[in-house]
Design a protein around this motif. Structure first.
Motif, mmCIF file in Angstrom:
data_model
loop_
_atom_site.group_PDB
_atom_site.id
_atom_site.type_symbol
_atom_site.label_atom_id
_atom_site.label_comp_id
_atom_site.label_asym_id
_atom_site.label_seq_id
_atom_site.Cartn_x
_atom_site.Cartn_y
_atom_site.Cartn_z
ATOM 1 N N LYS A 9 20.752 -86.894 57.667
ATOM 2 C CA LYS A 9 20.135 -85.652 58.123
ATOM 3 C C LYS A 9 20.423 -85.522 59.612
ATOM 4 O O LYS A 9 20.197 -86.467 60.372
ATOM 5 N N LEU A 10 20.938 -84.382 60.020
ATOM 6 C CA LEU A 10 21.258 -84.148 61.421
ATOM 7 C C LEU A 10 20.337 -83.077 61.986
ATOM 8 O O LEU A 10 20.296 -81.947 61.482
ATOM 9 N N LEU A 11 19.589 -83.437 63.019
ATOM 10 C CA LEU A 11 18.748 -82.476 63.726
ATOM 11 C C LEU A 11 19.534 -81.970 64.926
ATOM 12 O O LEU A 11 19.933 -82.755 65.794
ATOM 13 N N GLY A 12 19.768 -80.666 64.971
ATOM 14 C CA GLY A 12 20.550 -80.127 66.073
ATOM 15 C C GLY A 12 20.319 -78.641 66.222
ATOM 16 O O GLY A 12 19.446 -78.053 65.582
ATOM 17 N N THR A 13 21.102 -78.025 67.099
ATOM 18 C CA THR A 13 21.087 -76.575 67.255
ATOM 19 C C THR A 13 22.533 -76.090 67.231
ATOM 20 O O THR A 13 23.437 -76.785 67.702
ATOM 21 N N TRP A 14 22.736 -74.898 66.707
ATOM 22 C CA TRP A 14 24.095 -74.404 66.496
ATOM 23 C C TRP A 14 24.886 -74.274 67.788
ATOM 24 O O TRP A 14 26.113 -74.370 67.794
ATOM 25 N N SER A 15 24.184 -74.069 68.901
ATOM 26 C CA SER A 15 24.871 -73.811 70.167
ATOM 27 C C SER A 15 25.071 -75.046 71.027
ATOM 28 O O SER A 15 25.763 -74.982 72.054
ATOM 29 N N SER A 16 24.495 -76.166 70.629
ATOM 30 C CA SER A 16 24.574 -77.376 71.448
ATOM 31 C C SER A 16 25.926 -78.071 71.295
ATOM 32 O O SER A 16 26.292 -78.480 70.195
ATOM 33 N N PRO A 17 26.682 -78.222 72.386
ATOM 34 C CA PRO A 17 27.959 -78.946 72.280
ATOM 35 C C PRO A 17 27.760 -80.396 71.882
ATOM 36 O O PRO A 17 28.641 -81.007 71.277
ATOM 37 N N PHE A 18 26.603 -80.949 72.200
ATOM 38 C CA PHE A 18 26.325 -82.335 71.839
ATOM 39 C C PHE A 18 26.109 -82.466 70.335
ATOM 40 O O PHE A 18 26.590 -83.412 69.698
ATOM 41 N N ALA A 19 25.393 -81.504 69.763
ATOM 42 C CA ALA A 19 25.220 -81.505 68.313
ATOM 43 C C ALA A 19 26.536 -81.200 67.608
ATOM 44 O O ALA A 19 26.856 -81.795 66.570
ATOM 45 N N LEU A 20 27.336 -80.298 68.185
ATOM 46 C CA LEU A 20 28.626 -79.969 67.597
ATOM 47 C C LEU A 20 29.562 -81.174 67.591
ATOM 48 O O LEU A 20 30.340 -81.370 66.654
ATOM 49 N N ARG A 21 29.470 -81.991 68.618
ATOM 50 C CA ARG A 21 30.292 -83.206 68.684
ATOM 51 C C ARG A 21 30.011 -84.098 67.471
ATOM 52 O O ARG A 21 30.925 -84.637 66.853
ATOM 53 N N VAL A 22 28.733 -84.199 67.153
ATOM 54 C CA VAL A 22 28.350 -85.034 66.010
ATOM 55 C C VAL A 22 28.796 -84.383 64.702
ATOM 56 O O VAL A 22 29.292 -85.057 63.795
ATOM 57 N N GLN A 23 28.652 -83.081 64.603
ATOM 58 C CA GLN A 23 29.084 -82.382 63.399
ATOM 59 C C GLN A 23 30.587 -82.556 63.171
ATOM 60 O O GLN A 23 31.037 -82.742 62.037
ATOM 61 N N LEU A 24 31.353 -82.481 64.247
ATOM 62 C CA LEU A 24 32.797 -82.687 64.138
ATOM 63 C C LEU A 24 33.101 -84.091 63.639
ATOM 64 O O LEU A 24 33.942 -84.293 62.756
ATOM 65 N N ALA A 25 32.413 -85.077 64.216
ATOM 66 C CA ALA A 25 32.641 -86.463 63.815
ATOM 67 C C ALA A 25 32.293 -86.671 62.348
ATOM 68 O O ALA A 25 33.030 -87.321 61.601
ATOM 69 N N LEU A 26 31.180 -86.102 61.915
ATOM 70 C CA LEU A 26 30.779 -86.216 60.512
ATOM 71 C C LEU A 26 31.775 -85.501 59.608
ATOM 72 O O LEU A 26 32.097 -85.981 58.519
ATOM 73 N N GLY A 27 32.274 -84.361 60.083
ATOM 74 C CA GLY A 27 33.248 -83.619 59.298
ATOM 75 C C GLY A 27 34.555 -84.367 59.143
ATOM 76 O O GLY A 27 35.129 -84.425 58.047
ATOM 77 N N PHE A 28 35.030 -84.951 60.224
ATOM 78 C CA PHE A 28 36.272 -85.724 60.154
ATOM 79 C C PHE A 28 36.109 -86.915 59.219
ATOM 80 O O PHE A 28 37.043 -87.320 58.539
ATOM 81 N N LYS A 29 34.904 -87.466 59.231
ATOM 82 C CA LYS A 29 34.623 -88.613 58.371
ATOM 83 C C LYS A 29 34.513 -88.197 56.902
ATOM 84 O O LYS A 29 34.733 -88.982 55.990
ATOM 85 N N GLY A 30 34.203 -86.932 56.658
ATOM 86 C CA GLY A 30 34.053 -86.469 55.293
ATOM 87 C C GLY A 30 32.673 -86.722 54.706
ATOM 88 O O GLY A 30 32.500 -86.723 53.492
ATOM 89 N N LEU A 31 31.693 -86.946 55.567
ATOM 90 C CA LEU A 31 30.326 -87.193 55.109
ATOM 91 C C LEU A 31 29.577 -85.885 54.914
ATOM 92 O O LEU A 31 29.635 -84.996 55.755
ATOM 93 N N SER A 32 28.860 -85.781 53.815
ATOM 94 C CA SER A 32 27.968 -84.645 53.625
ATOM 95 C C SER A 32 26.608 -84.997 54.216
ATOM 96 O O SER A 32 26.208 -86.161 54.215
ATOM 97 N N TYR A 33 25.923 -83.999 54.714
ATOM 98 C CA TYR A 33 24.652 -84.260 55.379
ATOM 99 C C TYR A 33 23.820 -82.984 55.368
ATOM 100 O O TYR A 33 24.342 -81.881 55.185
ATOM 101 N N GLU A 34 22.528 -83.163 55.567
ATOM 102 C CA GLU A 34 21.631 -82.010 55.688
ATOM 103 C C GLU A 34 21.578 -81.595 57.145
ATOM 104 O O GLU A 34 21.204 -82.387 58.012
ATOM 105 N N ASP A 35 21.955 -80.362 57.413
ATOM 106 C CA ASP A 35 21.971 -79.840 58.779
ATOM 107 C C ASP A 35 20.641 -79.139 59.052
ATOM 108 O O ASP A 35 20.367 -78.081 58.486
ATOM 109 N N VAL A 36 19.809 -79.747 59.877
ATOM 110 C CA VAL A 36 18.488 -79.194 60.167
ATOM 111 C C VAL A 36 18.536 -78.492 61.517
ATOM 112 O O VAL A 36 18.679 -79.134 62.566
ATOM 113 N N GLU A 37 18.469 -77.173 61.487
ATOM 114 C CA GLU A 37 18.517 -76.381 62.717
ATOM 115 C C GLU A 37 17.160 -76.427 63.412
ATOM 116 O O GLU A 37 16.134 -76.075 62.824
ATOM 117 N N GLU A 38 17.153 -76.865 64.659
ATOM 118 C CA GLU A 38 15.919 -76.987 65.422
ATOM 119 C C GLU A 38 15.743 -75.788 66.360
ATOM 120 O O GLU A 38 16.722 -75.260 66.899
#
Length: 214
Positions: A9-38
């Motif tokens: 489960k990833l807690l983040g915000t759509w506009s945060s570059p720090f959260a986007l960095r993690v989303q990119l890493a998870l995407g490259f890894k191919g992991l599915s996850y619950e994206d919780v918009e804060e």
């Protein structure tokens, strides 16, 4: 849900570059996850309890355990791939040589080639055309996989099979030569011929032990 039944489960915000960095890493890894918009103006109890000191995003929750700060999370993704090298690639590669039956060896080879395909795709996505997994310079995953480079050459000498070849995995094949040419690698990696002699010695010892048990 992520592969293997592990909840991410990833807690983040759509506009945060720090959260986007993690989303990119998870995407490259191919992991599915619950994206919780804060809503950072009205932070959730989950965020406050998961990161009570800084109360910031992103926060990655893995099976109830939290990892805070994007750089640490991205490092965790690299650690996943490093574990993949050991648990999937290396284990199946060894089985393809050491299997007790031809069926075990064939299954090991099948799993090895599948792991190589995954790593080839991972290198393409993570490196973004740069020389290494770490980009222009060697990163954590380069070191994890680089420890196998000498064995790649030894395996080719022993069994006539190259783990990363130009036809099936051209990016990793070029990476092997690139990594092996680094001064830091040449200073540490053992000589392939020495590894071949060592492997033959171990095989002879194993055969002798098996014969004595019969």
């Amino acid at each position: 849900m992520a592969g293997g039944g592990h909840e991410l489960k990833l807690l983040g915000t759509w506009s945060s570059p720090f959260a986007l960095r993690v989303q990119l890493a998870l995407g490259f890894k191919g992991l599915s996850y619950e994206d919780v918009e804060e809503d950072l103006r009205n932070k959730s109890e989950l965020l406050l309890s998961s990161n009570p000191v800084h109360k910031k995003v992103p926060v990655l929750i893995h099976n109830g355990k939290t990892i805070c700060e994007s750089q640490i999370i991205v490092h965790a993704i690299a650690r996943f791939w490093a574990a993949y090298v050991d648990d999937k690639l290396l284990a199946s590669w060894l089985q393809s040589f050491r299997g007790k039956t031809e069926e075990e060896k064939a299954e090991g080879l099948k799993q090895t080639l599948a792991a190589v395909d995954h790593l080839e795709a991972a290198f393409k996505e993570i490196s973004k055309g740069k020389p290494f997994f770490g980009g222009d310079s060697v990163g954590y995953l380069d070191i994890a996989l680089g420890a196998l480079v000498a064995w790649v050459h030894a395996g080719e000498k022993l069994y006539g099979f190259r783990l990363f070849d130009a036809a099936r995995s051209p990016l990793l094949n070029a990476w092997v030569d690139r990594f092996g040419a680094l001064d830091a690698a040449k200073a540490v990696l053992p000589d392939a011929d020495r590894l071949v002699d060592y492997a033959k010695m171990r095989q002879a010892e194993a055969a002798a032990a098996a014969a004595s048990n019969n």
